[in-house]
Design an enzyme around this catalytic site. Sequence first.
Site, PDB file in Angstrom:
ATOM      1  CB  ALA A  16      -1.906   7.421  -3.930  1.00 17.82           C
ATOM      2  CB  ALA A  19      -0.918  -0.021   1.213  1.00 14.87           C
ATOM      3  CG  ASN A  20      -0.200   4.666  -1.670  1.00 13.70           C
ATOM      4  OD1 ASN A  20      -0.919   5.494  -1.120  1.00 13.70           O
ATOM      5  ND2 ASN A  20      -0.567   4.004  -2.767  1.00 13.70           N
ATOM      6  NE  ARG A  21       5.016   6.908   4.623  1.00 12.85           N
ATOM      7  CZ  ARG A  21       5.147   6.177   5.728  1.00 12.85           C
ATOM      8  NH1 ARG A  21       4.154   6.093   6.598  1.00 12.85           N
ATOM      9  NH2 ARG A  21       6.271   5.541   5.972  1.00 12.85           N
ATOM     10  CB  SER A  22      -2.992   7.848  -0.574  1.00 14.92           C
ATOM     11  OG  SER A  22      -4.230   8.477  -0.813  1.00 14.92           O
TER      12      SER A  22
END
Length: 222
Positions: A95, A29-32
Site C-alpha cells: 500500500a 502512513a496507512n493501515r496496511s
Amino acid sequence: AAGGALAGRHVLITSGPTHEPIDPVRYIANRSSGKQGHAIAAAAAAAGARVTLVSGPVSLPDPAGVETVHVESAREMLAAVEAALPADLAIFAAAVADWRVADAAPEKMKKDGGALRPLSLVENPDILATVAQRTGGRPGFVVGFAAETQNVIDYARAKLARKGCDLIVANDVGGTGVMGGDANTVHLVTPDGVETWPTLPKEEVASRLVAHLARQIAGKAE
Ligand code: C5P
C-alpha cells in the site's frame, strides 16, 4: 521445495505500507499490515521460487526462505524493486503512499512561536506502473492489487488498463476489517473477465493466488 510449481522462477513482491517522512520523527502512513503480501511471499517460497520481498515498515517477521529488503518510503521501495529485477513474476501488494511531503524538514518541527506550516504534498512514483510499463526487462507477469471501498471491480478494470499490468487482485477494504485483519475477499480481474473467490484466510488467498499465477506463467511461451 525443488520441483514446486515455481521452481527456477524469481518472484518479486512488495508488501506493507510506506512511511513518508514529515520530519525526522514524524511520517505519513496507512493501515496496511503487510499480512497479505508477506503471506504471498511465503507461499511463493513454498512453491519453490526464489523470492525477493521488498517490505515497508511492518511488525511481521521476515518470511523464512525469502530475501527480504526493508525500506521506508515509496522512493526507497522503487529503488529496491528496480535493484531486484529481473523477475519472472512481480506482485505489487504494498500500500504505497500516493503522496509524500514535498520538503521534509531536516530537524524536528517545533510548534513554539512559529506559524503553522502547511504540509505541501507531491505525488510519489507509481512503482507498479513503472515496472509494468518497462520496455526492457519487464517481468513476465505483473500483478497489482486494488484496495477500494466502492465500485471495486470497475476501478480494478480501469487500473488494469492504466497501469499496464496483467492481473489485478481487487479487494473491498470498506468496513469489514480487511486492512490489518486475517481474512480477505478478492476478485481476480484480467482483460478476459473477473473471478471472485470466497472470503478466505490471507494465507489461503496467498497459496491459491500463487498456484493460479504459476499456471499463468507456465501457459505463457518462454
Ligand atoms: O492506484 P492504486 O494505489 O490504487 O493502485 C494500487 C496498486 O498499485 C497496488 O498494486 C500497489 O502496490 C501499486 N502502487 C504502486 N506504487 C504506487 C501506488 C500504487 O506500486 N505509488
